[in-house]
Design a protein around this motif. Structure first.
Motif, PDB file in Angstrom:
ATOM      1  N   THR B  87      -7.284   9.107  -8.212  1.00 36.91           N
ATOM      2  CA  THR B  87      -6.025   9.334  -7.518  1.00 36.91           C
ATOM      3  C   THR B  87      -6.251   9.999  -6.164  1.00 36.91           C
ATOM      4  O   THR B  87      -5.739   9.535  -5.137  1.00 36.91           O
ATOM      5  CB  THR B  87      -5.097  10.206  -8.383  1.00 36.91           C
ATOM      6  N   ALA B  91      -6.104   8.428  -2.300  1.00 39.00           N
ATOM      7  CA  ALA B  91      -5.262   8.963  -1.220  1.00 39.00           C
ATOM      8  C   ALA B  91      -6.108   9.212   0.021  1.00 39.00           C
ATOM      9  O   ALA B  91      -5.707   8.866   1.140  1.00 39.00           O
ATOM     10  CB  ALA B  91      -4.572  10.241  -1.690  1.00 39.00           C
ATOM     11  N   LYS B  94      -6.918   6.004   1.726  1.00 37.63           N
ATOM     12  CA  LYS B  94      -5.778   5.445   2.456  1.00 37.63           C
ATOM     13  C   LYS B  94      -5.534   6.207   3.757  1.00 37.63           C
ATOM     14  O   LYS B  94      -5.218   5.625   4.779  1.00 37.63           O
ATOM     15  CB  LYS B  94      -4.520   5.489   1.574  1.00 37.63           C
ATOM     16  N   ILE B 143       5.642   5.742 -12.127  1.00 39.98           N
ATOM     17  CA  ILE B 143       5.877   7.002 -11.418  1.00 39.98           C
ATOM     18  C   ILE B 143       4.803   7.220 -10.353  1.00 39.98           C
ATOM     19  O   ILE B 143       5.088   7.571  -9.208  1.00 39.98           O
ATOM     20  CB  ILE B 143       5.907   8.188 -12.414  1.00 39.98           C
ATOM     21  N   ALA B 144       3.543   6.954 -10.744  1.00 32.49           N
ATOM     22  CA  ALA B 144       2.450   7.099  -9.779  1.00 32.49           C
ATOM     23  C   ALA B 144       2.661   6.161  -8.599  1.00 32.49           C
ATOM     24  O   ALA B 144       2.472   6.544  -7.437  1.00 32.49           O
ATOM     25  CB  ALA B 144       1.116   6.813 -10.458  1.00 32.49           C
ATOM     26  N   LEU B 147       5.335   7.651  -6.298  1.00 29.23           N
ATOM     27  CA  LEU B 147       4.916   8.835  -5.540  1.00 29.23           C
ATOM     28  C   LEU B 147       3.864   8.471  -4.496  1.00 29.23           C
ATOM     29  O   LEU B 147       3.856   9.031  -3.389  1.00 29.23           O
ATOM     30  CB  LEU B 147       4.371   9.904  -6.488  1.00 29.23           C
ATOM     31  N   LEU B 148       2.967   7.566  -4.857  1.00 30.71           N
ATOM     32  CA  LEU B 148       1.875   7.219  -3.944  1.00 30.71           C
ATOM     33  C   LEU B 148       2.236   6.034  -3.053  1.00 30.71           C
ATOM     34  O   LEU B 148       1.448   5.626  -2.214  1.00 30.71           O
ATOM     35  CB  LEU B 148       0.610   6.881  -4.741  1.00 30.71           C
ATOM     36  N   ARG B 149       3.418   5.482  -3.260  1.00 34.13           N
ATOM     37  CA  ARG B 149       3.866   4.264  -2.572  1.00 34.13           C
ATOM     38  C   ARG B 149       2.805   3.182  -2.650  1.00 34.13           C
ATOM     39  O   ARG B 149       2.399   2.613  -1.642  1.00 34.13           O
ATOM     40  CB  ARG B 149       4.223   4.566  -1.122  1.00 34.13           C
TER      41      ARG B 149
END
Lengths: 191, 368
Positions: B87, B91, B94, B143-144, B147-149
């Motif tokens: 996770t 991020a 990205k 949900i992930a 939140l992380l789009r």
């Protein structure tokens, strides 16, 4: 989405998911630690193909119940029974427990001394001429390391196996120790 | 889809040759189309995603093997570590601009979450709630994704929702209809797909709804009306996409794929009706509806939509084969139907040619 926000979101996701999983583990461990013990006699489900993947499929004496033991409220005809509470009389030492009554939905009152309520689920559709109902308790599998299932499977065809189960306040059950006759063969650690 | 850019380039050179645009404009347009191709496909991204799927599958299998060489608490810790690494690493990737790698890492961490659920099930011998576990996995992935789009996680959530829905029927032939909660889940995933900008998820949701309707119709035996409803709803989606393109762009945002999906659903629903009907007259009537629907779809949207045209040809052929093999009692009956349909199509073709010619004249008239 800018960089910092994304990083924060990632931390939230990771922490949230791990917390959820940890809570699951904690709940099960608490059940093992604090639950009341009850002994059930168990047998393999299908004499030819017990081992699917890496677990032994089990059924219990209390998985098939005579419909005369079902007490009011009487279920509706042609509807699956759904949630049931199964009241057991605990046996001495390693004697298997015996069914006292089955209640559709919740048990009407607390169990007596030496008795224990187990939560189950039944798919059996009720009607006047149903003789036996099938109940599952979420105990119908015993996972083994890859390749170890066959020995257990052979043993279960020849001898009586028993399962000690921990039962929580709400009747939720959790496998605790697996017995070959009087000898424990698997004992579950808390974690 | 490489052919799309090739075709546009061919058009650009044709315009340039015809003097419609100057060489400068042509160069700008060519560069633009090349850049768009670069944005749409990158070998690195695709390979990263395939690698993520393989690694995720390896993690899941590793758990399934229940190997005692590593104590199970350590296995839990390893999975939790991988979940964090995937996770947060995703991020970071990205943020550094490697969107494809980031998405791939997110996929690995989503697989790890599922593996952790399986491991807990194994540790405590939980039985009978695999379906629920898949549901939990899907909710966590959704949900992930929010939140992380992350569009990749959105696709994953759609796939898990489908697996969950299939689980609730537990097989084709018993009497469980798939859970109605799937409809609510579809709606949420639909909204999510807009939030994370994942048209692929929307296609997945629409196909899943088609599957849901199919299972529902199959489980409830003798439900021609339900199948017909699928066909009608699909036809409505088609009509909506063709005649209200602006609204369709807002609520579906699927471009030319939407009418094709509508037609697919129409064929699917009609096919379901047809396999349940064995009355010759009804089969005849249904075939006429399918042929009529095909003609109508081609008329309404076939001009600009290659995918739709191909689907229409395929559906048309399938219907012919079906009629030929299955329904009409004798070859003579079938021949009569084909002949009548052939004449009908020929008549429609002539009429449409006329309309098109008049339309073309009209356009030229206003242009000059």
């Amino acid at each position: 989405m800018n960089g910092r926000k994304l990083l924060v979101a990632a931390v939230v996701v990771a922490v949230g998911q791990v917390a959820f999983l940890a809570a699951m583990i904690q709940g099960r461990a608490a059940l093992l630690r604090d639950g009341r013990e009850v002994v059930l006699r168990t047998q393999p489900v299908d004499p030819r193909d017990l081992l699917r993947g890496d677990y032994v499929a089990l059924s219990y004496d209390i998985s098939r119940v005579a419909s005369t033991l079902v007490q009011s409220p009487r279920p509706r005809d042609d509807q699956p029974l759904g949630a049931v509470a199964v009241r057991l009389q605990q046996g001495e030492a390693l004697q298997p427990a015996q069914i006292v009554a089955v209640f559709a939905g919740q048990a009407p009152g607390p169990a007596a001394e030496g008795q224990i309520d187990l939560a189950g689920e039944s798919d059996t559709r009720w009607s006047a001429n149903v003789e036996e109902i099938m109940i599952s308790y979420g105990l119908e599998r015993f996972y083994l390391p890859e390749g170890e299932g066959r020995a257990v499977e052979r043993g279960m065809r020849e001898r009586t196996f028993k399962m000690v189960v921990a039962v929580g306040e709400g009747g939720q059950a959790q496998i605790k120790r697996f017995y070959d006759g009087e000898t424990p063969i698997y004992q579950e650690p808390l974690y | 889809m490489a052919s799309y850019t090739e075709r546009v380039k061919a058009e650009i050179s044709r315009w340039q040759a015809g003097g419609l645009i100057g060489p400068e404009t042509a160069a700008v347009l060519t560069r633009d189309i090349d850049m768009r191709r670069g944005a749409g496909f990158s070998l690195g991204t695709v390979l990263a995603m395939l690698a993520a799927i393989l690694i995720g599958a390896a993690v899941l299998l590793f758990v399934a093997a229940n190997w005692e060489g590593i104590p199970r608490l350590l296995r839990v810790a390893l999975l939790f570590g991988l979940l964090f690494a995937g996770t947060i690493g995703g991020a970071v990737a990205k943020i550094r601009g490697s969107s494809g790698i980031g998405e791939a890492l997110f996929v690995i961490s989503a697989a790890t979450f599922g593996a952790s659920l399986a491991l807990i099930g194994q540790m405590y011998h939980l039985s009978g709630d695999e379906v629920q576990a898949i549901g939990t996995w899907g909710v966590a992935t959704a949900i992930a994704s929010a939140l992380l789009r992350s569009p990749a996680l959105c696709v994953g959530a759609v796939m898990l929702a489908v697996a969950w829905m299939l689980g609730t029927t537990s097989g084709f032939w018993n009497e469980h209809t798939p859970s109605a909660w799937f409809l609510a889940a579809s709606l949420l995933l639909w909204l999510l797909s807009f939030w994370v900008n994942s048209p692929l998820s929307r296609v997945g949701v629409l196909l899943a709804l088609l599957l849901y309707g199919t299972l529902f119709a199959l489980v409830r035996g003798g439900s021609e009306m339900l199948s017909l409803l699928i066909a009608l709803l699909s036809a409505a989606v088609f009509a909506f996409s063709v005649w209200m393109p602006r609204e369709a762009a807002r609520f579906f945002a699927l471009g030319a794929t939407l009418p094709a999906l509508g037609l697919l659903g129409f064929y699917w629903g009609m096919g379901l009706v047809q396999i349940q009907v064995d009355d010759v007259a009804a089969a005849f009537l249904l075939a006429i509806v399918v042929f009529g629907g095909t003609a109508l779809a081609l008329w309404a949207a076939g001009r600009d939509n290659r995918r739709l045209r191909r689907l229409a040809y395929a559906g048309f052929t399938a219907e012919l084969v079906y009629l030929y093999v299955q329904v009409l009692g004798t070859m003579l009956d079938t021949a009569t139907l084909f002949l009548a349909s052939g004449f009908a199509f020929a008549a429609i073709a002539v009429a449409i040619r006329r309309i098109e010619r008049r339309f073309a004249r009209h356009v030229e008239g206003t242009a000059s």
